[in-house]
Scaffold this active site. Structure first.
Site, PDB file in Angstrom:
ATOM      1  N   LYS A   1       0.922  -1.330   0.040  1.00  0.00           N
ATOM      2  CA  LYS A   1      -0.036   0.038   0.007  1.00  0.00           C
ATOM      3  C   LYS A   1       0.785   1.157  -0.117  1.00  0.00           C
ATOM      4  CE  LYS A   1      -3.474  -2.639  -0.219  1.00  0.00           C
ATOM      5  NZ  LYS A   1      -4.091  -3.395   0.675  1.00  0.00           N
TER       6      LYS A   1
HETATM    7  C1  LIG Z   1      -5.433  -4.548   1.070  1.00  0.00           C
HETATM    8  C2  LIG Z   1      -6.723  -4.227   0.822  1.00  0.00           C
HETATM    9  C3  LIG Z   1      -7.858  -4.916   1.787  1.00  0.00           C
HETATM   10  C4  LIG Z   1      -7.026  -5.448   3.152  1.00  0.00           C
HETATM   11  O1  LIG Z   1      -6.249  -4.801   3.877  1.00  0.00           O
HETATM   12  P1  LIG Z   1      -5.438  -5.589   5.000  1.00  0.00           P
HETATM   13  O2  LIG Z   1      -4.678  -4.557   5.789  1.00  0.00           O
HETATM   14  O3  LIG Z   1      -4.607  -6.603   4.071  1.00  0.00           O
HETATM   15  O4  LIG Z   1      -6.537  -6.241   5.984  1.00  0.00           O
HETATM   16  C5  LIG Z   1      -8.971  -4.621   2.060  1.00  0.00           C
HETATM   17  N1  LIG Z   1      -9.561  -3.722   0.789  1.00  0.00           N
HETATM   18  C6  LIG Z   1      -8.939  -3.351  -0.192  1.00  0.00           C
HETATM   19  C7  LIG Z   1      -9.334  -2.752  -1.415  1.00  0.00           C
HETATM   20  C8  LIG Z   1      -7.495  -3.393  -0.246  1.00  0.00           C
HETATM   21  O5  LIG Z   1      -6.810  -3.390  -1.238  1.00  0.00           O
END
Ligand SMILES: *Cc1c(COP(=O)(O)O)cnc(C)c1O
Length: 387
Positions: A182
């Site tokens: 991210k």
């Molecule tokens: C990465 C992601 C998640 C989950 O995030 P985590 O921190 O790994 O639980 C949820 N929704 C979207 C759209 C994502 O890209």
């Protein structure tokens, strides 16, 4: 040349922050995380922020805070990461899917409205790829149902804005992910921001087993204090060991966005004349430029990923339509054609490398691979389809 799908910006300087936390007696959630939460409130202009150990656990904590129970329904887009739907199913509620807009791939307020039932308790719009869903438009179609909470999935949208508003400004809450790929990352982690003080008070509990006070607070004020438990909760707090990696990134996130913008623009210009489809960019918005995606003919998508890999380029899929995965297909008996836009996009989408430290040479290598290897494959595929 090898171009990874993602490369984080953390450096040896961040090791110093970790070393500092190692000197404190408790390695879990404490003053470092609390300072990050204050910074998040400042950045998003919200009253409250809570760090969590993943988007997923933060979302479950939010649904628990709303007292969502089995039989309740949570509306989610069909085009998203599985976690968006899984959090509802995890606590026994039903994930109700709606299709997305063919140009932006974002949740459509009119389809949300049509999916609302008396059991609907929450809606999780997803700011897919970095562009914000119009939360005000969603609130307008839900004007007669103020009991339905909007929980923004802002995993892709730390820097994003729509009409000058950031995630979490007008909804029940917005949830971010600090997962490894991210825009802001500490490997695993996340945060919730909200202006709803009653929700915040409940989240403090659902983030920590439903307990009335956190582990560190128990030893404050001189003597030991017993905690109570008034509601079911989970273990979703972020340890200071990871929270300490966030301040430097929050400080520089706005300065790094022009680099993402720049890379995005180079890709868009390089692919303007080739037969691929790109999502439409919304006006009046600030795009967080989280993922650069394109749509190729579904028949050759997996081969495209393979060929890009053979040319040293890390490519992923974000995402196949959630109702088409085995769990949801079998549980609800979904057949193809129910969510046509998501299914079609999900069958042909690929994501190319995009990260601020990507060099010109690296990006040119990706562009050359697409133009010299992928475009001929697409042309052959299109020609055979039209025959
Ligand atoms: C990465 C992601 C998640 C989950 O995030 P985590 O921190 O790994 O639980 C949820 N929704 C979207 C759209 C994502 O890209």
């Amino acid at each position: 040349m090898n171009v990874p799908f993602y490369r984080h910006d953390l450096t040896a300087n961040d090791a110093t922050a970790v070393a500092q936390v190692l000197q404190s007696p408790f390695l879990t959630s404490g003053n470092v995380g609390r300072a990050v939460e204050d910074r998040l409130c400042e950045y998003f202009g919200t009253k409250h922020a809570l760090l969590v150990n993943s988007w997923t656990n933060g979302a479950v904590a939010a649904l628990l805070a709303l007292d969502i129970v089995p039989g309740d329904e949570v509306i989610v887009p069909a085009q998203t990461f599985i976690a968006t739907a899984n959090v509802a199913e995890l606590i026994g509620a039903k994930a109700v899917f709606v299709d997305v807009d063919p140009a932006t791939l974002l949740m459509r307020p009119d389809l949300v409205r049509a999916a609302v039932t008396p059991r609907t308790r929450a809606i999780i719009p997803v700011h897919l790829y970095g562009q914000m869903v119009d939360i005000a438009a969603l609130q307008e179609v839900l004007a007669d149902r103020p009991d339905i909470m909007i929980i923004e999935d802002a995993a892709h949208c730390f820097e994003g804005e729509l009409n000058g508003e950031k995630p979490g400004t007008r909804s029940g809450c917005a949830i971010f992910s600090f997962y490894a790929t991210k825009n802001v990352t500490c490997g695993e982690g996340g945060a919730l921001v909200t202006n709803d003080t009653a929700l915040y008070e409940r989240l403090l509990q659902t983030r920590m087993h439903g307990m009335s006070a956190g582990a560190i607070d128990r030893f404050k004020l001189g003597g030991y204090r017993h905690w109570d438990m008034q509601r079911m909760g989970m273990k979703a707090n972020l340890p200071d060991l990871l929270a300490c990696l966030l301040p430097s990134q929050i400080d520089t996130i706005d300065a790094r966005l022009p680099q993402r913008d720049d890379l995005f623009g180079v890709y868009e210009r390089a692919f303007a004349d080739i037969p691929v489809r790109l999502p439409t960019t919304i006006g009046n918005s600030r795009h967080a430029r989280h993922l650069f995606v394109m749509h190729v003919p579904p028949a050759i998508r997996d081969e495209v990923i393979q060929v890009m890999g053979e040319n040293g380029v890390g490519v992923t899929v974000n995402y196949r339509a959630v109702p088409t995965v085995t769990y949801y297909r079998e549980k609800y008996g979904y057949t193809s054609g129910l969510y046509p836009v998501s299914e079609e996009w999900g069958a042909g989408t690929i994501s190319l490398p995009l990260f601020p430290s990507m060099t010109r040479d690296e990006q040119q290598h990706v562009i050359d691979a697409v133009r010299s290897k992928i475009v001929p494959m697409i042309e052959t595929s299109l020609a055979s389809a039209s025959r």
